[in-house]
Design a protein around this motif. Structure first.
Motif, PDB file in Angstrom:
ATOM      1  N   SER A  43       0.824  -1.219   0.000  1.00  0.00           N
ATOM      2  CA  SER A  43       0.000   0.000   0.000  1.00  0.00           C
ATOM      3  C   SER A  43       0.854   1.263   0.000  1.00  0.00           C
ATOM      4  CB  SER A  43      -0.931   0.001   1.219  1.00  0.00           C
ATOM      5  OG  SER A  43      -0.215   0.197   2.422  1.00  0.00           O
ATOM      6  N   ARG A  44       2.070   1.167   0.490  1.00  0.00           N
ATOM      7  CA  ARG A  44       2.947   2.335   0.461  1.00  0.00           C
ATOM      8  C   ARG A  44       3.434   2.644  -0.952  1.00  0.00           C
ATOM      9  NH1 ARG A  44       4.519   0.260   5.708  1.00  0.00           N
ATOM     10  NH2 ARG A  44       6.097  -1.122   4.812  1.00  0.00           N
ATOM     11  N   LEU A  45       3.346   1.657  -1.843  1.00  0.00           N
ATOM     12  CA  LEU A  45       3.839   1.815  -3.204  1.00  0.00           C
ATOM     13  C   LEU A  45       2.732   1.927  -4.247  1.00  0.00           C
ATOM     14  CD1 LEU A  45       6.691  -0.854  -2.968  1.00  0.00           C
ATOM     15  CD2 LEU A  45       6.996   1.631  -3.053  1.00  0.00           C
ATOM     16  N   ARG A  46       1.543   1.449  -3.940  1.00  0.00           N
ATOM     17  CA  ARG A  46       0.434   1.434  -4.883  1.00  0.00           C
ATOM     18  C   ARG A  46      -0.794   2.104  -4.274  1.00  0.00           C
ATOM     19  NH1 ARG A  46       1.982   0.766  -9.844  1.00  0.00           N
ATOM     20  NH2 ARG A  46       3.405   2.224  -8.840  1.00  0.00           N
ATOM     21  N   SER A  47      -1.323   3.109  -4.952  1.00  0.00           N
ATOM     22  CA  SER A  47      -2.437   3.890  -4.406  1.00  0.00           C
ATOM     23  C   SER A  47      -3.762   3.144  -4.411  1.00  0.00           C
ATOM     24  CB  SER A  47      -2.586   5.195  -5.197  1.00  0.00           C
ATOM     25  OG  SER A  47      -2.903   4.916  -6.564  1.00  0.00           O
ATOM     26  N   TYR A  48      -3.866   2.062  -5.191  1.00  0.00           N
ATOM     27  CA  TYR A  48      -5.150   1.369  -5.314  1.00  0.00           C
ATOM     28  C   TYR A  48      -5.347   0.258  -4.276  1.00  0.00           C
ATOM     29  CZ  TYR A  48      -1.883  -1.314  -8.271  1.00  0.00           C
ATOM     30  OH  TYR A  48      -0.786  -1.982  -8.765  1.00  0.00           O
ATOM     31  N   VAL A  49      -4.444   0.080  -3.342  1.00  0.00           N
ATOM     32  CA  VAL A  49      -4.554  -0.997  -2.352  1.00  0.00           C
ATOM     33  C   VAL A  49      -5.552  -0.594  -1.259  1.00  0.00           C
ATOM     34  CG1 VAL A  49      -3.331  -2.342  -0.606  1.00  0.00           C
ATOM     35  CG2 VAL A  49      -2.231  -1.854  -2.812  1.00  0.00           C
ATOM     36  N   ARG A  50      -6.464  -1.511  -0.945  1.00  0.00           N
ATOM     37  CA  ARG A  50      -7.463  -1.299   0.100  1.00  0.00           C
ATOM     38  C   ARG A  50      -7.578  -2.565   0.948  1.00  0.00           C
ATOM     39  NH1 ARG A  50      -6.823   2.841  -2.083  1.00  0.00           N
ATOM     40  NH2 ARG A  50      -8.348   4.406  -2.774  1.00  0.00           N
ATOM     41  N   VAL A  51      -8.241  -2.414   2.080  1.00  0.00           N
ATOM     42  CA  VAL A  51      -8.569  -3.581   2.898  1.00  0.00           C
ATOM     43  C   VAL A  51      -9.981  -3.401   3.444  1.00  0.00           C
ATOM     44  CG1 VAL A  51      -7.468  -2.572   4.942  1.00  0.00           C
ATOM     45  CG2 VAL A  51      -7.892  -5.029   4.860  1.00  0.00           C
ATOM     46  N   ALA A  52     -10.773  -4.458   3.302  1.00  0.00           N
ATOM     47  CA  ALA A  52     -12.119  -4.466   3.874  1.00  0.00           C
ATOM     48  C   ALA A  52     -12.033  -5.054   5.283  1.00  0.00           C
ATOM     49  CB  ALA A  52     -13.058  -5.297   3.007  1.00  0.00           C
TER      50      ALA A  52
END
Length: 372
Positions: A43-52
């Motif tokens: 997530s620090r490298l990719r803006s599209y990372v999420r967690v539900a």
């Protein structure tokens, strides 16, 4: 149930602790690609990372790390870069996949390395495939006895080549958890060369992947870490591997070798020595990842399973996505399920790689001014 979607970096200390607790409690989740440390790094490298974050009766019951792309296209965390996806949750969590997609703002979700048997995904599985393991729970000696008994010809050939390599180039040794950045650069250079020679996309041509690997290489904790192993003949590195581990499992990720030593089969030699070191460091298994490589067939002494499938909600985006992906997935599955076609496809890709390498213009270094 209540589902809240956040960035992994927005999780608080209680949520991080709960993630680790859930993962450690379920053996089917014993994979570093399911660890919170991997989600945080990506997530620090990719803006599209999420967690539900899934709550049931006021308590966190599970987490789903995922990627949310344009038009509501969802992908598992790490997508094509990783070899395991899944819900990190209490065992047997009953949650509708389509309801989860709705809560995550997704129209479609494809997966191909999902932990098999999770109730949320089971109704949407199109295939379940084995993942070969080097099972070290009985110790390395027991593992080698199994390999020697079940693949005696292959085992003798590897040992013969090992002795020959030692005679030709020096004593064979394996360095476990190599920390030198130069060793990592050597490995990634071999891997980039392999990608080009075999007609694949060079993953290390993408700077963010290089940054991710470097960050994972620096990680070290009892429950998660990066493991770089290098095999030497004398002082010369001949093969290596970078993977991630939990407290119990080392997962194969980037194996490679110096093609100048190909006649000695250094990759297989390296895997056996790596397994020996893994066992001596208290690890119980080496996950080699699904795939049709023949060497995995005789190095394995156990399997787990991952599933492939697709979940969608009625929408124009899902329909267009299906039309684009369905023929590709069907063709890929036909090839994967037939060893003869897999070998043919591999040969064709290697041929393409040789042609592409031949056609690439050579790099000409300019001489310094005034030099003749």
């Amino acid at each position: 149930m209540n589902v809240t979607v956040v960035r992994p970096g927005e999780l608080g200390a209680p949520e991080l602790a709960r993630w680790r607790e859930l993962q450690h409690a379920d053996p089917s989740l014993d994979n570093p690609f399911l660890s919170v440390e991997f989600a945080l790094a990506l997530s620090r490298l990719r803006s599209y990372v999420r967690v539900a974050v899934i709550e049931d009766d006021g308590k966190v019951a599970g987490f789903l790390p995922f990627e949310r792309h344009a038009f509501g296209i969802g992908k598992p965390l790490g997508s094509w870069l990783t070899t395991c996806h899944g819900l990190i949750s209490v065992p047997g969590l009953e949650l509708s996949a389509r309801a989860l997609l709705r809560a995550c703002g997704l129209s479609v979700f494809d997966f191909d390395h999902m932990v098999a048997g999770q109730p949320t995904w089971t109704p949407h599985e199109s295939a379940v495939r084995p993942v070969p393991l080097m099972d070290l729970t009985g110790g390395f000696d027991a593992y080698i006895d199994h390999i020697r008994a079940n693949s005696p010809k292959n085992f003798k050939t590897v040992r013969y080549k090992e002795r020959k390599l030692a005679r030709d180039h020096g004593e064979i040794r394996l360095e476990w958890c190599a920390s030198d950045p130069e060793s990592m650069r050597t490995l990634t250079a071999w891997k980039s060369d392999q990608y080009r020679r075999t007609g694949r996309v060079d993953r290390f041509a993408q700077p963010w992947i290089v940054k991710l690997i470097d960050e994972m290489h620096a990680c070290e904790s009892p429950s998660f870490g990066g493991v770089l192993t290098m095999l030497y003949a004398g002082d010369t590195p001949v093969a290596g591997h970078f993977g991630l581990r939990t407290h119990n499992t080392l997962v194969g990720w980037f194996p490679a070798y110096d093609p100048e030593f190909a006649r000695y089969s250094p990759g297989i030699m390296h895997h056996l020595r790596m397994a020996e070191q893994a066992a001596s460091h208290g690890l119980g298994q080496v996950d080699m990842g699904k795939g049709g490589r023949e060497y995995k067939g005789w190095l394995k002494n156990g399997v787990i399973h991952v599933s492939e499938g697709r979940v969608s909600r009625p929408s124009a985006t899902a329909a267009v996505h299906w039309m684009g992906r369905a023929p590709v997935n069907k063709a890929r599955n036909i090839v994967v399920d037939r060893p003869s076609l897999y070998r043919l496809a591999d040969r064709l890709l290697k041929g393409f790689g040789r042609v592409r390498t031949t056609l690439q213009p050579e790099t000409v270094e300019k001489e310094p001014s005034g030099v003749r």
